[in-house]
Design a protein around this motif. Structure first.
Motif, PDB file in Angstrom:
ATOM      1  N   PRO A  22      -6.141   3.044  -5.713  1.00 44.37           N
ATOM      2  CA  PRO A  22      -5.589   2.405  -6.913  1.00 44.37           C
ATOM      3  C   PRO A  22      -5.772   0.889  -6.877  1.00 44.37           C
ATOM      4  N   PHE A  23      -6.200   0.283  -7.996  1.00 37.21           N
ATOM      5  CA  PHE A  23      -6.266  -1.176  -8.055  1.00 37.21           C
ATOM      6  C   PHE A  23      -4.882  -1.733  -8.375  1.00 37.21           C
ATOM      7  N   ASP A  24      -4.588  -2.916  -7.834  1.00 41.29           N
ATOM      8  CA  ASP A  24      -3.265  -3.490  -8.016  1.00 41.29           C
ATOM      9  C   ASP A  24      -3.114  -4.202  -9.350  1.00 41.29           C
ATOM     10  N   ARG A  25      -4.191  -4.851  -9.807  1.00 41.83           N
ATOM     11  CA  ARG A  25      -4.178  -5.562 -11.086  1.00 41.83           C
ATOM     12  C   ARG A  25      -5.569  -5.437 -11.709  1.00 41.83           C
ATOM     13  N   LEU A  26      -5.617  -5.297 -13.024  1.00 37.56           N
ATOM     14  CA  LEU A  26      -6.913  -5.184 -13.692  1.00 37.56           C
ATOM     15  C   LEU A  26      -7.745  -6.428 -13.428  1.00 37.56           C
ATOM     16  N   LEU A  27      -7.129  -7.595 -13.482  1.00 37.63           N
ATOM     17  CA  LEU A  27      -7.869  -8.830 -13.261  1.00 37.63           C
ATOM     18  C   LEU A  27      -8.494  -8.868 -11.876  1.00 37.63           C
ATOM     19  N   SER A  28      -7.775  -8.424 -10.856  1.00 36.91           N
ATOM     20  CA  SER A  28      -8.315  -8.491  -9.500  1.00 36.91           C
ATOM     21  C   SER A  28      -9.447  -7.497  -9.298  1.00 36.91           C
ATOM     22  N   PRO A  73     -14.918  -1.988  -1.586  1.00 36.06           N
ATOM     23  CA  PRO A  73     -15.212  -3.311  -2.136  1.00 36.06           C
ATOM     24  C   PRO A  73     -14.559  -3.548  -3.497  1.00 36.06           C
ATOM     25  N   ARG A  74     -14.107  -2.503  -4.151  1.00 34.34           N
ATOM     26  CA  ARG A  74     -13.495  -2.649  -5.481  1.00 34.34           C
ATOM     27  C   ARG A  74     -11.996  -2.891  -5.393  1.00 34.34           C
ATOM     28  N   VAL A  75     -11.365  -2.326  -4.352  1.00 35.49           N
ATOM     29  CA  VAL A  75      -9.924  -2.487  -4.144  1.00 35.49           C
ATOM     30  C   VAL A  75      -9.718  -2.770  -2.661  1.00 35.49           C
ATOM     31  N   THR A  76      -9.287  -3.959  -2.329  1.00 33.20           N
ATOM     32  CA  THR A  76      -9.121  -4.307  -0.923  1.00 33.20           C
ATOM     33  C   THR A  76      -7.895  -3.606  -0.345  1.00 33.20           C
ATOM     34  N   VAL A  77      -7.856  -3.555   0.984  1.00 30.72           N
ATOM     35  CA  VAL A  77      -6.705  -2.968   1.658  1.00 30.72           C
ATOM     36  C   VAL A  77      -5.436  -3.738   1.311  1.00 30.72           C
ATOM     37  N   GLU A  78      -5.542  -5.058   1.224  1.00 29.26           N
ATOM     38  CA  GLU A  78      -4.377  -5.875   0.872  1.00 29.26           C
ATOM     39  C   GLU A  78      -3.858  -5.530  -0.522  1.00 29.26           C
ATOM     40  N   LYS A 101       7.339   7.295   0.963  1.00 32.64           N
ATOM     41  CA  LYS A 101       5.949   6.944   0.697  1.00 32.64           C
ATOM     42  C   LYS A 101       5.140   6.961   1.987  1.00 32.64           C
ATOM     43  N   GLU A 102       3.863   7.249   1.835  1.00 31.28           N
ATOM     44  CA  GLU A 102       2.916   7.222   2.944  1.00 31.28           C
ATOM     45  C   GLU A 102       1.654   6.491   2.493  1.00 31.28           C
ATOM     46  N   HIS A 103       0.991   5.834   3.433  1.00 31.52           N
ATOM     47  CA  HIS A 103      -0.275   5.141   3.156  1.00 31.52           C
ATOM     48  C   HIS A 103      -1.277   5.536   4.223  1.00 31.52           C
ATOM     49  N   VAL A 104      -2.400   6.115   3.807  1.00 29.66           N
ATOM     50  CA  VAL A 104      -3.415   6.586   4.745  1.00 29.66           C
ATOM     51  C   VAL A 104      -4.721   5.856   4.455  1.00 29.66           C
ATOM     52  N   GLU A 105      -5.278   5.186   5.472  1.00 29.71           N
ATOM     53  CA  GLU A 105      -6.563   4.516   5.353  1.00 29.71           C
ATOM     54  C   GLU A 105      -7.659   5.384   5.957  1.00 29.71           C
ATOM     55  N   PHE A 106      -8.802   5.406   5.297  1.00 30.09           N
ATOM     56  CA  PHE A 106      -9.964   6.174   5.759  1.00 30.09           C
ATOM     57  C   PHE A 106     -10.992   5.198   6.313  1.00 30.09           C
ATOM     58  N   ALA A 107     -11.159   5.215   7.636  1.00 29.38           N
ATOM     59  CA  ALA A 107     -12.036   4.273   8.315  1.00 29.38           C
ATOM     60  C   ALA A 107     -13.470   4.399   7.816  1.00 29.38           C
TER      61      ALA A 107
END
Length: 325
Positions: free
Chosen positions: A210-216, A273-278, A291-297
């Protein structure tokens, strides 16, 4: 003599500046139109990070080409039985198309929503995995794509209305089932907006990339092309807002996430590259409830179940079995 020459120099400078500003706004207007109005045909412009130098120049000058997403495959292509459901949407004969896939777990149904520029056939790999876990499914085309009416996209704004419409439909058709909302990228943003603005209350959500903001996320596209994002991304969001009649600067899933109190699972590619981890973490931190957050290396902005099927099925299966007993 020097004073008149300086005056003429200033005038020429101001004229050049005005022409530059007008040209930049014309390019931004064209870019915004191309991104939100699907082409009737043609070859889709490659992803920003995959473009050659010449393709980047062409995309900047003429806009991207995004053909209207079509469904060339169905659930039967991945071994699933299904039926096609047409859902009324809006007051002008608009409709949303969904594929209903029955599963073995009669207590829950997963509503599935696509990313930008995609039809519901893009969800077939995820659908097969979720069906393997036993759940009923409803794969949904946003308006503008696949079997639904229209030919435009609003990058998650109107799509949130489609999420609400599909959820109401599912609750009416299958009243005894718990509702799980699953969305990728723009579909994830639409889910969060539907909950914050439309009052949709599922039993659980799974949001992928998910992107955090449309602008970003618009800025990230310029960055992926090696181009400065300012002020191009601001102008693109501004003109897109004017063309479609909404405030794109307020289309911020990170703000919507504060309204989410049900269990939530975020899946995200570590090299996206479209949505950073931050940016993904910004949404995670705003979520209320479990809530859970899973990163895929090593994964980018792509189908995570196709990238790491074992990890995806493990985390999604554990989440659903624990939160929907």
């Amino acid at each position: 003599m020097r004073a008149p020459q300086r005056v003429r120099g200033v005038r020429w400078f101001l004229l050049a500046l005005l022409i530059g500003v007008l040209a930049l706004n014309c390019v931004a207007w064209m870019q915004a139109w191309a991104m939100t109005h699907y082409a009737p045909a043609g070859v889709r412009t490659p992803k920003p990070e995959e473009m050659s130098f010449g393709e980047k120049i062409g995309a900047v000058l003429t806009g991207v080409t995004v053909p209207r997403p079509q469904n060339e495959h169905t659930p039967s292509d991945v071994g699933l039985l299904y039926e096609t459901n047409t859902i009324p949407a809006g007051n002008e004969g608009e409709t949303i198309e969904g594929w209903y896939v029955p599963g073995e777990v009669a207590s829950a149904i997963v509503l599935m929503f696509t990313g930008y520029g995609e039809s519901k056939e893009s969800l077939l790999t995820e659908a097969a995995a979720l069906h393997g876990l036993g759940y009923d499914l409803l794969l949904v085309d946003f308006r503008g794509a696949g079997g639904s009416t229209g030919a435009t996209t609003t990058l998650g704004v109107r799509e949130a209305d489609d999420v609400a419409i599909a959820t109401d439909y599912a609750q009416s058709e299958w009243p005894n089932r718990k509702i799980v909302l699953y969305g990728i990228s723009m579909g994830a943003a639409a889910i969060l907006r539907a909950m914050a603005v439309g009052g949709v209350q599922p039993d659980a959500v799974i949001i992928e990339s998910p992107f955090d903001r449309l602008l970003s996320t618009v800025g990230n596209r310029f960055n992926a092309m090696g181009l400065p994002s300012f002020p191009a991304s601001e102008l693109l969001v501004f003109w897109g807002s004017v063309q479609l009649g909404f405030n794109g600067f307020s289309n911020n899933p990170a703000d919507y996430a504060r309204s989410v109190q049900c269990p939530a699972l975020i899946l995200h590619g570590e090299q996206d590259p479209r949505v950073t981890v931050e940016q993904s973490n910004t949404i995670y931190n705003a979520l209320g409830g479990y809530k859970e957050h899973v990163e895929f290396a090593g994964a980018g902005h792509e189908s995570l179940v196709a990238t790491a099927p074992d990890l995806w099925e493990e985390k999604v299966g554990q989440f659903l079995s624990s939160e929907l007993p």
